[in-house]
Design an enzyme around this catalytic site. Sequence first.
Site, PDB file in Angstrom:
ATOM      1  N   HIS A   1       0.914  -1.247  -0.040  1.00 41.13           N
ATOM      2  CA  HIS A   1       0.127  -0.056   0.128  1.00 41.13           C
ATOM      3  C   HIS A   1       0.779   1.261   0.110  1.00 41.13           C
ATOM      4  O   HIS A   1       1.984   1.176   0.656  1.00 41.13           O
ATOM      5  CB  HIS A   1      -0.927  -0.129   1.049  1.00 41.13           C
ATOM      6  CG  HIS A   1      -2.125  -0.856   1.176  1.00 41.13           C
ATOM      7  ND1 HIS A   1      -3.398  -0.290   0.711  1.00 41.13           N
ATOM      8  CD2 HIS A   1      -2.410  -2.210   1.082  1.00 41.13           C
ATOM      9  CE1 HIS A   1      -4.276  -1.459   0.577  1.00 41.13           C
ATOM     10  NE2 HIS A   1      -3.550  -2.474   0.996  1.00 41.13           N
ATOM     11  N   PRO A   2       0.348   2.409  -0.504  1.00 39.77           N
ATOM     12  CA  PRO A   2       1.176   3.578  -0.659  1.00 39.77           C
ATOM     13  C   PRO A   2       0.991   4.258   0.650  1.00 39.77           C
ATOM     14  O   PRO A   2       0.137   4.301   1.373  1.00 39.77           O
ATOM     15  CB  PRO A   2       0.649   4.167  -1.808  1.00 39.77           C
ATOM     16  CG  PRO A   2      -0.866   4.043  -1.920  1.00 39.77           C
ATOM     17  CD  PRO A   2      -0.736   2.483  -1.336  1.00 39.77           C
TER      18      PRO A   2
ATOM     19  N   SER B   1      -6.579   3.167  -5.323  1.00 42.10           N
ATOM     20  CA  SER B   1      -5.968   4.155  -4.160  1.00 42.10           C
ATOM     21  C   SER B   1      -6.096   5.610  -4.482  1.00 42.10           C
ATOM     22  O   SER B   1      -6.337   6.536  -3.948  1.00 42.10           O
ATOM     23  CB  SER B   1      -4.480   3.871  -4.344  1.00 42.10           C
ATOM     24  OG  SER B   1      -4.345   2.540  -3.741  1.00 42.10           O
TER      25      SER B   1
ATOM     26  N   GLN C   1      -8.210   7.859  -1.964  1.00 40.48           N
ATOM     27  CA  GLN C   1      -7.352   9.133  -1.199  1.00 40.48           C
ATOM     28  C   GLN C   1      -8.080  10.533  -1.630  1.00 40.48           C
ATOM     29  O   GLN C   1      -8.452  11.390  -0.607  1.00 40.48           O
ATOM     30  CB  GLN C   1      -5.970   9.204  -1.507  1.00 40.48           C
ATOM     31  CG  GLN C   1      -5.187   7.867  -1.057  1.00 40.48           C
ATOM     32  CD  GLN C   1      -3.500   8.533  -0.746  1.00 40.48           C
ATOM     33  OE1 GLN C   1      -3.202   9.354  -0.938  1.00 40.48           O
ATOM     34  NE2 GLN C   1      -2.947   7.182  -0.920  1.00 40.48           N
TER      35      GLN C   1
ATOM     36  N   PHE D   1       1.589   3.540   6.859  1.00 43.32           N
ATOM     37  CA  PHE D   1       0.156   3.589   7.531  1.00 43.32           C
ATOM     38  C   PHE D   1      -1.285   3.452   6.852  1.00 43.32           C
ATOM     39  O   PHE D   1      -1.169   3.903   5.657  1.00 43.32           O
ATOM     40  CB  PHE D   1      -0.102   5.265   8.133  1.00 43.32           C
ATOM     41  CG  PHE D   1      -1.245   5.466   9.032  1.00 43.32           C
ATOM     42  CD1 PHE D   1      -1.544   5.056  10.351  1.00 43.32           C
ATOM     43  CD2 PHE D   1      -2.440   6.146   8.328  1.00 43.32           C
ATOM     44  CE1 PHE D   1      -2.577   5.357  10.830  1.00 43.32           C
ATOM     45  CE2 PHE D   1      -3.522   6.295   8.743  1.00 43.32           C
ATOM     46  CZ  PHE D   1      -3.550   5.942  10.178  1.00 43.32           C
TER      47      PHE D   1
ATOM     48  N   VAL E   1     -10.048   5.194   4.161  1.00 47.50           N
ATOM     49  CA  VAL E   1     -10.162   6.612   4.139  1.00 47.50           C
ATOM     50  C   VAL E   1     -11.470   6.851   3.791  1.00 47.50           C
ATOM     51  O   VAL E   1     -12.054   8.108   4.285  1.00 47.50           O
ATOM     52  CB  VAL E   1      -9.412   7.522   3.144  1.00 47.50           C
ATOM     53  CG1 VAL E   1      -7.662   7.231   3.693  1.00 47.50           C
ATOM     54  CG2 VAL E   1      -9.257   6.801   1.892  1.00 47.50           C
TER      55      VAL E   1
END
Length: 475
Positions: free
Chosen positions: A373-374, A390, A394, A425, A429
């Site tokens: 994951h980024p 993603s 975000q 982390f 979201v």
Amino acid sequence: MNGIYDRDLRGYGPDAPDPQWPDNAKVAVQFVVNYEEGGENCLLHGDAASEAFLSEIVGAQPWIGERHWNMESIYEYGARAGFWRLYRLFERFRVPVTVFGVATALARSPEQTSAMIEAGWEMASHGLKWIEYRGFSEEEERNDMLKAVELHAAVTGSRPLGWYTGRCSMNTVRLAAELGEFEYVADSYADELPYWAQFGSRSQLVVPYTLDANDMRFATAQGFNSGRQFFDYLKDTFDVLHDEGSAGSPKMMSIGLHCRLAGRPGRARAISNFLEYAKSREGVWFARRIDIARHWKERFPPPASSSELAEMSAAQFVDVYGGVFEHSPWVAERAFGLERGAAHNCPRGVHSLLCRAFRSASGDERLAVVRAHPDLAGKLARSRRLTKASQVEQASAGLDALTANEQARFEDLNNRYTRKFGFPFIIAVKDHTKAEIVGAFERRLENSSEEELDEACRQVERIAWYRVLDLLKGR
């Protein structure tokens, strides 16, 4: 547990469709009179033993090679007396009825059959004989179906539009569907609404039946002992379904009767009392099963196409779901190898398969998924090198439009978190605002490495849930 699980444990799921019964009825009430007398096991009918099922002799055993006078006379009561009592009762209340008629029984009862037809009762088929089909070959059972339809048409003047074997085999519903002559099949107790079953390219409507709101429980262990018990059970069933219908979730109430059982005076009173009660309530549709089947077909035709998991190859499954776990198609590959059934043809089902594969992986493999994951609002995001999923996630929290101060804050949190735990982390979201994400960042920095890895894995699964939802909108 792997491969295809050939049962449907999901049905309509948590939100059953509104059947839109006529006149916005809150409940559809449907009575079945099973006419089996003269079609039961008997040496006179070419059977090997006497009948032993559903009579006043609870726990009776078949008499091999012998006739059973008491059993025969109990069944004869149903034809001679019980039928006429039920017939007059339904005529008095003007309530439509579906007959599950055993073809040989109808042929042996011309006066009763004529009365049913003249009253406008639906004449559905209950098979050729009232016998157990458990040990029959497919060919034998299919031949009996064909003979039943032929005899039924000759006796009643028309072919049956509904089918119910009752003492069926695992092949019965499929064979009835393949025959292609029935508007509905009733050999199911799986729901309180009709549903479509798929057999190859053929869609068959199933209108489920009942074994609980059924007088057969007078003839079974731990069943009804009095007409009052039967009435109370019918009333309670009706009241619950009526209440649910009033709350926006109408259903169907099936009631099964047998002439030799419910036709007895003490039990017929329970039917009379229930009819009087149900007729006094508003929003009740009394219908034959064929009426319910046609209503359902008009409003809920069979699906034009299917995206069943059973029809997907491994490559197709991975192509669709391989990106749900970030850069980890192996999760979908392993999920495909798990047992899959109709219950998995929905977002919860697919997510369950994927999570099972993820949770069963080694610690190193799960850690690799976490590390795939980024960072939130990190370098990949700024250089627009995120996966599409993603990127959308975000952006949903406004992380693609940070102020300079906010960007600096996220960089600091990312760096501190990665130095401590060795992985980025992760948080779903879509569940949070920007401020809540920052708060979670600071709070979770206080966790131990073990606690935080567990939390990261939970968040990975939560992210996967939203991705599956996006892929299966409307399912």
